[in-house]
Design a protein around this motif. Structure first.
Motif, PDB file in Angstrom:
ATOM      1  N   ASP A 650       0.818  -1.203   0.000  1.00  0.00           N
ATOM      2  CA  ASP A 650       0.000   0.000   0.000  1.00  0.00           C
ATOM      3  C   ASP A 650       0.857   1.261   0.000  1.00  0.00           C
ATOM      4  N   ALA A 651       1.948   1.250   0.771  1.00  0.00           N
ATOM      5  CA  ALA A 651       2.771   2.454   0.888  1.00  0.00           C
ATOM      6  C   ALA A 651       3.658   2.680  -0.325  1.00  0.00           C
ATOM      7  N   THR A 652       3.849   1.673  -1.147  1.00  0.00           N
ATOM      8  CA  THR A 652       4.728   1.817  -2.310  1.00  0.00           C
ATOM      9  C   THR A 652       3.930   1.792  -3.614  1.00  0.00           C
ATOM     10  N   ILE A 653       3.495   0.621  -4.000  1.00  0.00           N
ATOM     11  CA  ILE A 653       2.827   0.481  -5.301  1.00  0.00           C
ATOM     12  C   ILE A 653       1.550   1.313  -5.368  1.00  0.00           C
ATOM     13  N   VAL A 654       0.733   1.222  -4.323  1.00  0.00           N
ATOM     14  CA  VAL A 654      -0.575   1.888  -4.379  1.00  0.00           C
ATOM     15  C   VAL A 654      -0.437   3.391  -4.165  1.00  0.00           C
ATOM     16  N   ARG A 655       0.179   3.809  -3.056  1.00  0.00           N
ATOM     17  CA  ARG A 655       0.203   5.241  -2.727  1.00  0.00           C
ATOM     18  C   ARG A 655       1.165   6.028  -3.602  1.00  0.00           C
ATOM     19  N   MET A 656       2.256   5.408  -4.071  1.00  0.00           N
ATOM     20  CA  MET A 656       3.233   6.141  -4.857  1.00  0.00           C
ATOM     21  C   MET A 656       2.963   6.097  -6.360  1.00  0.00           C
ATOM     22  N   LEU A 657       2.232   5.099  -6.826  1.00  0.00           N
ATOM     23  CA  LEU A 657       1.956   4.978  -8.260  1.00  0.00           C
ATOM     24  C   LEU A 657       0.466   5.090  -8.572  1.00  0.00           C
ATOM     25  N   LEU A 658      -0.332   4.240  -7.917  1.00  0.00           N
ATOM     26  CA  LEU A 658      -1.748   4.177  -8.276  1.00  0.00           C
ATOM     27  C   LEU A 658      -2.512   5.419  -7.824  1.00  0.00           C
ATOM     28  N   VAL A 659      -2.173   5.957  -6.660  1.00  0.00           N
ATOM     29  CA  VAL A 659      -2.900   7.141  -6.182  1.00  0.00           C
ATOM     30  C   VAL A 659      -2.685   8.339  -7.098  1.00  0.00           C
ATOM     31  N   PRO A 660      -1.439   8.740  -7.412  1.00  0.00           N
ATOM     32  CA  PRO A 660      -1.297   9.882  -8.330  1.00  0.00           C
ATOM     33  C   PRO A 660      -1.882   9.614  -9.716  1.00  0.00           C
ATOM     34  N   ALA A 661      -1.806   8.354 -10.186  1.00  0.00           N
ATOM     35  CA  ALA A 661      -2.368   8.051 -11.511  1.00  0.00           C
ATOM     36  C   ALA A 661      -3.884   8.202 -11.503  1.00  0.00           C
ATOM     37  N   THR A 662      -4.543   7.680 -10.501  1.00  0.00           N
ATOM     38  CA  THR A 662      -6.005   7.782 -10.441  1.00  0.00           C
ATOM     39  C   THR A 662      -6.450   9.217 -10.143  1.00  0.00           C
ATOM     40  N   MET A 663      -5.685   9.946  -9.342  1.00  0.00           N
ATOM     41  CA  MET A 663      -6.019  11.356  -9.107  1.00  0.00           C
ATOM     42  C   MET A 663      -5.884  12.153 -10.399  1.00  0.00           C
ATOM     43  N   ALA A 664      -4.869  11.840 -11.210  1.00  0.00           N
ATOM     44  CA  ALA A 664      -4.714  12.523 -12.493  1.00  0.00           C
ATOM     45  C   ALA A 664      -5.854  12.173 -13.441  1.00  0.00           C
TER      46      ALA A 664
END
Length: 703
Positions: A650-664
């Motif tokens: 969660d702290a790496t793959i999800v929060r660092m990659l998936l979160v900014p991608a989905t927010m964009a």
């Protein structure tokens, strides 16, 4: 409220510290008494058929505990050994409270066919009070252990619970000895100074004291599982470090803009303190899902862990500000870095994910789904002594019996209670399912049929037999008890209540995230991405400990199923921990958005300013969970691995990659809410103070 707490901490820090010292003394003094109150019964569910049948049997045919001794390592026919065993059996029979001890040489099935082991079962009288029963068990076990043979092991009944509790206490002590120095070393790297690094450990010790005291208080009104010690201590320690890390990092940032320590503390509590408050509430809400289940074990775990979370949150909001007010003047402010230098790695990740948002989502989501695939084949069981480390006496007894006796030896039977009025044809059909079953009459006209299940106590054959008996009995007054029946009922309870638990948690989390962000889409996006990381972590646990892949590297083994305690606890706790990191990031995104009005840049700035804290917090939590996995107890290994992977994924793959991608992908729509809800949020929602501006030319201080 937070302003009041901050002012109380800055104006009367010594009073606040003294009150927490008193709390610590209570926690480590009174609270550690919980170790004498632990139980290993986790499958009992009030109101189920197996529980009702067990209570009926206790009333109609009360019987006491039983323990088992095993002698191994030499020919049991040796005259000297036989004489010792016969003297031991005679001595145990004479102990007050012992009901029966069969002669292993004269009783069929108690001497191994290979002649290298024998079993000494000891039945304790029913109706004894707790102290008398404990004295009888201890005296019998001690006498059997005096037999002079290469291997003598005694366990079972209340003795098994005592052995597990002692192991739990030892594992907690060892985990603390391992994790605290490692955490301190990592904090020294993060902060570069002993004072700042020591503060999270002070809060962590408060969390441990809260864990012990909370469990002790709950033990006054309900059973506390042996698993509760490790789970609540690991979570209390980990979350305390998380919250303190967030607060100290923010304090050092605030110190760049002011020489007034009290003002820096107040601004820290007003900003990061609000994040801690919502984070604690979110974790606690995640655990309320456990209260939906009627299981005493799950409810008590939910209450105990939630209580520990609240203690950590309060320590971070009161004790830590008091410590900062008293000693924070000697903590160096954070360095003033050139424009673009602070958190540049995380900023690059955010910009990359935003630019390649479709590719990132199309890559990360399928990978997480593949990792989650083993969850579709998950199964749970009660477990037995095989879950314990090989060095424990209960496990050694289990291994000895498996090595020298036929499968199923010592397995608890299925008890079929046939009450008055049961049709004789039904009785015969049930008897036909197991021709070797033994029956005897009970007072009041009922009959109990003891059926020895094939295989293990909670294997597929045993649970299938329970289902067949229940199918055959139809509407007749027949009830099934025993461990296999309890497992069947527990599984049915989970299947029935899990959807309600999920709805309870998701609605609560959605409401809190809306109060935090003022958005309807961000809570939805957060929940979906968190479920992905949670599914991947749980899938890995199934693949390792159920299917047996790489389990040996972690000190475990493939058991064919997970402990029934592991999945619900992993889901509830990991979901709450994932919300922790989401809130850390969202708080910074929201700050940046309110300052600049630029939605895309707010995502980059939010990750730039929170990425280091989230990464360090995840690493520290992984250290804590990893330390608890050194004990080798299978349920804790499963929970520890599940939580470690959930946090890291969660702290790496999800929060660092998936979160900014989905927010964009969402863009400005990410912060959307209908006007009525927007007005409600403007009035009642969370509103953090903007960060203090860093004066131009502010001095750079070394850590």
């Amino acid at each position: 409220m937070l302003t009041t707490l901050a002012r109380a901490a800055t104006r009367r820090p010594l009073t606040v510290i003294a009150l927490w010292v008193l709390f610590l003394l209570l926690g480590f003094g009174l609270g550690t008494g919980v170790f004498n109150r632990l139980t290993d019964n986790v499958a009992d569910v009030p109101g189920t058929e197996s529980e009702a049948a067990a209570q009926y049997l206790d009333r109609a045919d009360p019987s006491g505990e039983s323990i088992t001794g095993v002698v191994e390592g030499t020919a049991v026919s040796d005259p000297a050994l036989r004489a010792q065993v016969e003297r031991a059996v005679a001595d145990v029979r004479s102990i007050d409270g012992v009901a029966a001890v069969p002669d292993p040489y004269a009783t069929r099935g108690l001497t191994a066919e290979d002649g290298r082991a024998l079993i000494i079962p000891v039945a304790i009288e029913g109706g004894l009070d707790g102290g008398d029963e404990e004295d009888a068990v201890d005296a019998a076990a001690e006498r059997i252990r005096q037999i002079d043979a290469p291997e003598v092991h005694v366990s079972g009944g209340s003795l098994l619970g005592t052995q597990i509790a002692e192991r739990a206490q030892e594992d907690v002590r060892n985990a603390e000895l391992i994790s605290l120095p490692v955490v301190l070393a990592l904090l020294l790297v993060v902060f570069g100074g002993l004072r700042a690094a020591a503060l999270p450990l002070v809060i962590a010790v408060s969390g441990i004291a809260g864990a012990f005291l909370g469990l002790f208080l709950f033990s006054e009104v309900t059973d506390i599982s042996v698993y509760a010690i490790q789970v609540t201590t690991m979570l209390g320690l980990g979350l305390a470090v998380d919250y303190a890390l967030l607060m100290v990092v923010r304090f050092r940032e605030e110190r760049r803009g002011t020489e007034d320590v009290a003002r820096a503390v107040e601004r820290t509590v007003a900003a990061a303190g609000r994040t801690v408050l919502f984070s604690g509430l979110t974790v606690a809400v995640s655990l309320t899902g456990l209260l939906v289940f009627p299981s005493v074990f799950l409810r008590s775990m939910g209450l105990a862990v939630a209580a520990v979370v609240v203690v950590d949150m309060l320590a971070a909001l009161t004790l830590l500000p008091a410590l900062l007010a008293r000693f924070g003047g000697k903590i160096a402010p954070a360095k003033v870095r050139p424009e673009g230098e602070e958190g540049r790695v995380f900023a690059r990740l955010a910009r990359f994910s935003a630019r390649r948002r479709v590719a990132v989502v199309a890559t990360v989501v399928p990978v997480l789904l593949v990792l989650a695939l083993p969850v579709t084949g998950i199964t749970i069981n009660l477990g037995d002594a095989k879950q314990l480390p090989a060095s424990t006496e209960a496990r050694q007894l289990y291994d000895t019996m498996n090595a020298h006796f036929p499968p199923g030896t010592g397995v608890s039977p299925i008890s079929v209670v046939m009450k008055p009025g049961t049709d004789s044809a039904t009785v015969e059909r049930i008897r036909a399912l197991s021709p070797t079953a033994e029956s005897h009459a009970l007072p009041g006209g009922a009959t109990v049929l003891r059926v020895q299940p094939p295989g293990s106590v909670d294997g597929a054959e045993a649970t299938a037999l329970v289902q067949r008996i229940r199918d055959v009995r139809g509407d007749e007054p027949v009830e099934v008890a025993g461990p296999a029946a309890r497992l069947v009922d527990f599984r049915e309870m989970l299947a029935e209540r899990a959807p309600w638990a999920a709805v309870t948690v998701l609605v609560g989390i959605f409401a809190l995230l809306f109060a935090f962000t003022g958005s309807l889409l961000i809570p939805l996006r957060t929940i979906l991405t968190t479920l992905l990381s949670l599914g991947a972590a749980l899938g890995a646990v199934v693949w390792v400990f159920q299917d047996g892949h790489l389990a040996g590297l972690l000190g475990g083994e493939g058991l064919g199923a997970l402990s029934l305690t592991a999945p619900p606890l992993i889901v509830a706790i990991a979901f709450g921990l994932a919300m922790d990191y989401e809130l850390f990031i969202l708080a910074r995104m929201r700050e940046a958005r309110e300052l600049t009005g630029d939605d895309r840049e707010a995502v980059v700035t939010g990750l730039r300013r929170s990425g280091r804290v989230v990464t360090c917090a995840a690493l520290l939590l992984a250290v804590v969970f990893g330390a608890f996995m050194t004990g080798g107890f299978a349920p804790i290994l499963q929970i520890g691995l599940g939580l470690t992977l959930a946090v890291l994924i969660d702290a790496t793959i999800v929060r660092m990659l998936l979160v900014p991608a989905t927010m964009a992908l969402l863009g400005r729509r990410a912060w959307w809410a209908p006007k009525p809800l927007r007005r409600a949020h403007d009035r009642f929602g969370l509103h953090e103070e903007a960060p203090a501006p860093v004066p131009t030319g502010a001095r750079s201080s070394s850590r």
